[in-house]
Design a protein around this motif. Structure first.
Motif, PDB file in Angstrom:
ATOM      1  N   VAL A   1     -46.309 -24.089  33.928  1.00 11.98           N
ATOM      2  CA  VAL A   1     -46.462 -23.390  32.583  1.00 11.98           C
ATOM      3  C   VAL A   1     -46.000 -22.031  32.808  1.00 11.98           C
ATOM      4  O   VAL A   1     -45.239 -21.337  31.961  1.00 11.98           O
ATOM      5  N   ALA A   2     -46.136 -21.433  34.041  1.00 11.42           N
ATOM      6  CA  ALA A   2     -45.553 -20.052  34.131  1.00 11.42           C
ATOM      7  C   ALA A   2     -43.909 -20.421  34.004  1.00 11.42           C
ATOM      8  O   ALA A   2     -43.243 -19.203  33.629  1.00 11.42           O
ATOM      9  N   LEU A   3     -43.748 -21.383  34.603  1.00 11.57           N
ATOM     10  CA  LEU A   3     -41.952 -21.559  34.587  1.00 11.57           C
ATOM     11  C   LEU A   3     -41.596 -21.371  33.137  1.00 11.57           C
ATOM     12  O   LEU A   3     -40.615 -21.084  32.783  1.00 11.57           O
ATOM     13  N   LEU A   4     -42.324 -22.261  32.395  1.00  8.66           N
ATOM     14  CA  LEU A   4     -41.905 -22.672  30.974  1.00  8.66           C
ATOM     15  C   LEU A   4     -41.930 -21.172  30.245  1.00  8.66           C
ATOM     16  O   LEU A   4     -41.146 -20.927  29.433  1.00  8.66           O
ATOM     17  N   LEU A   5     -42.708 -20.460  30.524  1.00  6.23           N
ATOM     18  CA  LEU A   5     -43.040 -19.192  29.824  1.00  6.23           C
ATOM     19  C   LEU A   5     -42.229 -18.274  30.228  1.00  6.23           C
ATOM     20  O   LEU A   5     -41.625 -17.327  29.327  1.00  6.23           O
ATOM     21  N   ALA A   6     -41.632 -18.202  31.271  1.00  7.58           N
ATOM     22  CA  ALA A   6     -40.495 -17.204  31.900  1.00  7.58           C
ATOM     23  C   ALA A   6     -39.064 -17.748  31.272  1.00  7.58           C
ATOM     24  O   ALA A   6     -38.223 -16.936  31.591  1.00  7.58           O
ATOM     25  N   THR A   7     -38.890 -18.810  30.816  1.00  3.31           N
ATOM     26  CA  THR A   7     -37.705 -19.375  30.631  1.00  3.31           C
ATOM     27  C   THR A   7     -36.966 -18.823  29.351  1.00  3.31           C
ATOM     28  O   THR A   7     -37.798 -18.703  28.235  1.00  3.31           O
ATOM     29  N   PRO A   8     -36.057 -18.195  29.512  1.00  2.54           N
ATOM     30  CA  PRO A   8     -35.208 -17.562  28.308  1.00  2.54           C
ATOM     31  C   PRO A   8     -34.547 -18.645  27.497  1.00  2.54           C
ATOM     32  O   PRO A   8     -33.447 -19.088  27.261  1.00  2.54           O
ATOM     33  N   TRP A   9     -35.299 -19.135  26.749  1.00  3.75           N
ATOM     34  CA  TRP A   9     -34.905 -20.275  25.754  1.00  3.75           C
ATOM     35  C   TRP A   9     -33.678 -19.902  24.784  1.00  3.75           C
ATOM     36  O   TRP A   9     -32.881 -21.090  24.543  1.00  3.75           O
ATOM     37  N   SER A  10     -33.700 -18.818  24.392  1.00  2.00           N
ATOM     38  CA  SER A  10     -32.479 -18.668  23.247  1.00  2.00           C
ATOM     39  C   SER A  10     -31.057 -18.394  24.333  1.00  2.00           C
ATOM     40  O   SER A  10     -30.163 -19.055  23.792  1.00  2.00           O
ATOM     41  N   ASP A  11     -31.141 -18.228  25.460  1.00  2.00           N
ATOM     42  CA  ASP A  11     -29.896 -18.107  26.251  1.00  2.00           C
ATOM     43  C   ASP A  11     -30.016 -19.275  27.248  1.00  2.00           C
ATOM     44  O   ASP A  11     -28.965 -19.386  27.971  1.00  2.00           O
ATOM     45  N   LEU A  12     -30.866 -20.246  26.994  1.00  2.00           N
ATOM     46  CA  LEU A  12     -30.918 -21.511  27.892  1.00  2.00           C
ATOM     47  C   LEU A  12     -29.579 -22.178  27.958  1.00  2.00           C
ATOM     48  O   LEU A  12     -28.911 -22.702  28.787  1.00  2.00           O
ATOM     49  N   PRO A  13     -29.055 -22.397  26.572  1.00  2.33           N
ATOM     50  CA  PRO A  13     -27.805 -23.526  26.630  1.00  2.33           C
ATOM     51  C   PRO A  13     -26.734 -22.542  27.285  1.00  2.33           C
ATOM     52  O   PRO A  13     -25.600 -23.474  27.919  1.00  2.33           O
ATOM     53  N   ALA A  14     -26.457 -21.296  27.013  1.00  2.00           N
ATOM     54  CA  ALA A  14     -25.341 -20.582  27.659  1.00  2.00           C
ATOM     55  C   ALA A  14     -25.251 -20.558  29.060  1.00  2.00           C
ATOM     56  O   ALA A  14     -24.425 -20.687  29.985  1.00  2.00           O
ATOM     57  N   LEU A  15     -26.617 -20.577  29.721  1.00  3.12           N
ATOM     58  CA  LEU A  15     -26.786 -20.288  31.170  1.00  3.12           C
ATOM     59  C   LEU A  15     -26.578 -21.573  31.595  1.00  3.12           C
ATOM     60  O   LEU A  15     -25.770 -21.904  33.093  1.00  3.12           O
TER      61      LEU A  15
ATOM     62  N   PRO B   1     -31.559 -14.093  38.376  1.00  2.00           N
ATOM     63  CA  PRO B   1     -32.770 -14.879  38.329  1.00  2.00           C
ATOM     64  C   PRO B   1     -32.903 -15.747  37.008  1.00  2.00           C
ATOM     65  O   PRO B   1     -33.540 -16.916  37.080  1.00  2.00           O
ATOM     66  N   GLU B   2     -32.396 -15.328  35.926  1.00  2.00           N
ATOM     67  CA  GLU B   2     -32.523 -15.962  34.625  1.00  2.00           C
ATOM     68  C   GLU B   2     -31.980 -17.305  34.719  1.00  2.00           C
ATOM     69  O   GLU B   2     -32.428 -18.283  34.087  1.00  2.00           O
ATOM     70  N   GLN B   3     -30.653 -17.118  35.381  1.00  3.10           N
ATOM     71  CA  GLN B   3     -30.060 -18.408  35.566  1.00  3.10           C
ATOM     72  C   GLN B   3     -30.867 -19.591  36.399  1.00  3.10           C
ATOM     73  O   GLN B   3     -30.817 -20.573  36.283  1.00  3.10           O
ATOM     74  N   ALA B   4     -31.243 -18.849  37.421  1.00  2.35           N
ATOM     75  CA  ALA B   4     -31.992 -19.830  38.507  1.00  2.35           C
ATOM     76  C   ALA B   4     -33.258 -20.419  37.644  1.00  2.35           C
ATOM     77  O   ALA B   4     -33.657 -21.808  38.047  1.00  2.35           O
ATOM     78  N   VAL B   5     -33.845 -19.637  36.666  1.00  2.01           N
ATOM     79  CA  VAL B   5     -34.976 -20.091  35.806  1.00  2.01           C
ATOM     80  C   VAL B   5     -34.673 -21.369  34.893  1.00  2.01           C
ATOM     81  O   VAL B   5     -35.109 -22.394  34.929  1.00  2.01           O
ATOM     82  N   ALA B   6     -33.457 -21.223  34.384  1.00  2.00           N
ATOM     83  CA  ALA B   6     -32.952 -22.033  33.619  1.00  2.00           C
ATOM     84  C   ALA B   6     -32.536 -23.429  34.232  1.00  2.00           C
ATOM     85  O   ALA B   6     -32.783 -24.475  33.821  1.00  2.00           O
ATOM     86  N   MET B   7     -31.998 -23.245  35.507  1.00  2.00           N
ATOM     87  CA  MET B   7     -31.667 -24.622  36.335  1.00  2.00           C
ATOM     88  C   MET B   7     -32.779 -24.961  36.827  1.00  2.00           C
ATOM     89  O   MET B   7     -32.885 -26.401  37.062  1.00  2.00           O
ATOM     90  N   SER B   8     -33.857 -24.227  36.948  1.00  2.00           N
ATOM     91  CA  SER B   8     -35.321 -25.045  37.369  1.00  2.00           C
ATOM     92  C   SER B   8     -35.693 -25.970  36.296  1.00  2.00           C
ATOM     93  O   SER B   8     -36.431 -26.964  36.432  1.00  2.00           O
ATOM     94  N   VAL B   9     -35.662 -25.122  35.155  1.00  2.00           N
ATOM     95  CA  VAL B   9     -36.204 -25.830  34.063  1.00  2.00           C
ATOM     96  C   VAL B   9     -35.387 -27.329  33.690  1.00  2.00           C
ATOM     97  O   VAL B   9     -35.932 -28.222  33.125  1.00  2.00           O
TER      98      VAL B   9
END
Length: 266
Positions: free
Chosen positions: A18-32, A224-232
């Protein structure tokens, strides 16, 4: 009290996700995730995990068939050896592979001297590292399916004159197909997320050995934002594989349960 403990146990498993999903930058996810380095790591991860699963099926199904026969002398020792990678730290597995197949390793020295073949720090090393840690998942799943299968059909086919190969191919394997699919799914997802043995035995070279988990680890400090995106992305891929095979996995359980119930009543 049991319900409270069960809720706490569920929270231990669910809250980090849940923490991972909440910290995900969803708007920037496709670009990341569309970054060339991320796509390169993703492609390598999917390719090596698929190769690992195919090799595991070729090696693991016969091994599970052997373990499912209790009359085999020393089966308990073989089963213990198969389950060792489940409790062994992955880094230790990578060190063991390096001591076996490295240039100065037990077998690697001969491979390098006689054939000029160097295994560590190659894509093949990634597959071997993933195979070491994920093969037990497939073996144990298929062994459980074989033990729960109704053997009377196989005995009836043998009585009618069918050869052992025919019985295995047309009777036994179709009856345990849900277990094989479940084991393959677990093997694939475990290989997809392998880190410790891979970084120790294969290293982290872009395009050759840098899989998604390694890319996530390296990106934690710099992006770190890219790391979160890859984790998701890895999380979604793993869940998608399990959901896609859920029907085949759970579909075989009622039949296996009914077969066990029939044998108990008999």
């Amino acid at each position: 009290m049991l319900v409270v403990l069960a809720v706490v146990g569920t929270g231990v498993l669910v809250l980090p996700l849940v923490a991972l999903l909440l910290a995900t930058p969803w708007s920037d996810l496709p670009a990341l995730v569309a970054d060339p380095a991320v796509l390169q790591a993703l492609r390598l991860s999917l390719l090596t995990a698929a190769c690992t699963t195919l090799v595991a099926l070729v090696l693991g199904v016969p091994l599970a068939w052997v373990l499912a026969h209790d009359d085999l002398r020393g089966a308990w020792l073989l089963r213990s050896l198969v389950t060792v990678p489940l409790v062994l730290p992955p880094v230790v597995g990578g060190v063991a592979l390096l001591l076996l197949l490295g240039r100065r390793g037990l077998l690697g020295r001969s491979l390098d001297t006689w054939f000029g073949v160097t295994v560590p720090f190659t894509s093949a090393a990634v597959v071997l590292a993933q195979l070491f840690v994920s093969l037990p998942f497939l073996v144990l799943a298929v062994e459980g399916a074989l033990r729960g299968a109704d053997r009377r059909r196989a005995l009836a086919a043998q009585t009618l004159g069918a050869s052992p190969a025919y019985v295995l191919r047309r009777v036994t394997l179709p009856s345990v197909a849900p277990g094989v699919a479940a084991g393959a799914a677990l093997c694939f997802t475990r290989a997809l997320g392998e880190f410790g043995a891979t970084v120790t035995f294969a290293g982290s070279f872009p395009g050759t050995t840098r899989t998604m988990p390694l890319a996530v680890y390296l990106a934690l400090d710099t992006a770190p934002e890219q790391a979160v995106a890859m984790s998701v992305l890895l999380l979604l891929l793993s869940v998608a594989v399990l959901v896609a095979l859920r029907g085949r996995w759970l579909g075989g359980l009622p039949a296996a349960h009914a077969a066990r119930t029939t044998r108990v009543r008999a």
